[in-house]
Design an enzyme around this catalytic site. Structure first.
Site, PDB file in Angstrom:
ATOM      1  N   SER A  99       4.589 -21.980   5.636  1.00  0.00           N
ATOM      2  CA  SER A  99       4.322 -21.048   6.740  1.00  0.00           C
ATOM      3  C   SER A  99       3.936 -21.859   7.969  1.00  0.00           C
ATOM      4  CB  SER A  99       3.187 -20.084   6.367  1.00  0.00           C
ATOM      5  OG  SER A  99       3.604 -19.216   5.338  1.00  0.00           O
ATOM      6  N   LYS A 173       7.683 -13.706   8.390  1.00  0.00           N
ATOM      7  CA  LYS A 173       6.429 -13.954   7.655  1.00  0.00           C
ATOM      8  C   LYS A 173       5.224 -13.519   8.494  1.00  0.00           C
ATOM      9  CE  LYS A 173       3.425 -15.476   4.674  1.00  0.00           C
ATOM     10  NZ  LYS A 173       3.306 -16.829   4.159  1.00  0.00           N
ATOM     11  N   LYS A 241      -5.284 -18.333  10.513  1.00  0.00           N
ATOM     12  CA  LYS A 241      -4.225 -19.197  11.043  1.00  0.00           C
ATOM     13  C   LYS A 241      -2.949 -18.397  11.286  1.00  0.00           C
ATOM     14  CE  LYS A 241      -1.289 -21.303   8.531  1.00  0.00           C
ATOM     15  NZ  LYS A 241      -0.545 -22.091   7.525  1.00  0.00           N
TER      16      LYS A 241
END
Length: 304
Positions: A99, A173, A241
């Site tokens: 990611s 995502k 994050k």
């Protein structure tokens, strides 16, 4: 398991909590696989399953048709790709399942294209349980031809979907994480409202399940909140994050996401106290905003 000559040779870089079960499934499916990890002992655990283990990244990718990376963050992906380039053959396909930011994926794509190497960004959702079961949601960004070449390999690990050109896997995502993070906050607010209003929050959760409010998050994380079980699955620091990256992507697209801004602030508040706690610990931020109110009577279970 006997390997088929028609199957691509795979290098798997990053044998962590997610990488290990993903690579294990590929080995069990009969793929020839070379593993690399910064801490070699983790890659060595795959040797009994038939994996070769390489000491250096460039050695791991030598001769590989498909190189899969599953690493912690974009800067680490960039470092590992730089180390891999001397060993990559022209026409190889790098599939980054980490990611990262969309811009980071696009930078890796451009760097590899200059070397005659193809690229797909294919981040996943589903956690360790999904990785072990081979049921990960895999969001892929790249060309249709490259996706077709990777599809059989990706299907061993989950359900791949091509969502757009390189970099768009990361956008998908981020959309996933935006929905998860936002819904966690709403579930926390609903359960605390139930208690503050005099209802039994456990009974309220049971009552609304099966209706339009039903979700996997209400099922799993709603129960975690009621139990005050904040031992980590997906961690607060990871969710924060991801939400930061959502806001960066939105800014790059000329878009303001006011709800996501608030949700991100809530995670930032919890980050100071319990960065490794489960993402459902966002309940703690809501309780800090409402002194004297606390969901349930049980003690908090938090990582040490």
């Amino acid at each position: 398991m006997k390997q088929s000559a028609s199957k691509p040779v795979i290098a798997f870089l990053g044998i962590g909590l997610m990488g290990k079960p993903m690579a294990t499934r590929l080995l069990q499916a009969g793929y020839q696989l070379t593993a690399w990890n910064r801490t070699r002992s983790k890659a060595d655990e795959l040797a009994p399953l038939g994996a070769k283990v390489a000491e250096q990244v460039a050695d791991a990718v030598m001769g590989a048709d498909i190189v899969i990376t599953m690493l912690e963050a974009g800067p680490i992906v960039a470092q590992v790709v730089d180390a891999a380039i001397p060993g990559l053959k022209r026409g190889a396909l790098v599939v980054d399942m980490s990611s990262t930011r969309q811009s980071e994926a696009q930078e890796v794509h451009a760097k590899l294209a200059a070397q005659g190497v193809r690229f797909i960004d294919a981040p996943v959702s589903g956690g360790v349980v999904g990785a072990e079961a081979g049921t990960l949601a895999i969001m892929a960004g790249g060309s249709a031809d490259d996706f077709a070449d990777a599809q059989a390999v990706l299907t061993v690990m989950g359900r791949p979907t091509l969502v757009g050109p390189a970099g768009c896997g990361q956008i998908a995502k981020l959309c996933n994480q935006l929905i998860v993070g936002g819904t966690l906050n709403i579930v926390a607010e609903a359960l605390l409202l139930a208690q503050a209003g005099g209802a039994d929050p456990t009974a309220v959760r049971a009552a609304i399940r099966g209706g339009f409010a039903e979700s996997r998050i209400l099922e799993v994380h709603g129960q975690r909140m009621l139990d005050r079980n904040f031992m980590p699955g997906g961690q607060v620091k990871s969710q924060f994050k991801d939400l930061e990256n959502v806001l960066i992507a939105a800014n790059n697209a000329g878009l303001r996401l006011p709800v996501t801004e608030l949700v991100t602030q809530n995670y930032q508040q919890v980050l100071k106290e319990a960065p490794q706690a489960d993402q459902s610990a966002v309940l703690l931020a809501l309780e800090q905003e409402n002194p004297g109110l606390r969901l349930g009577q049980q003690a908090d279970q938090l990582p040490g």
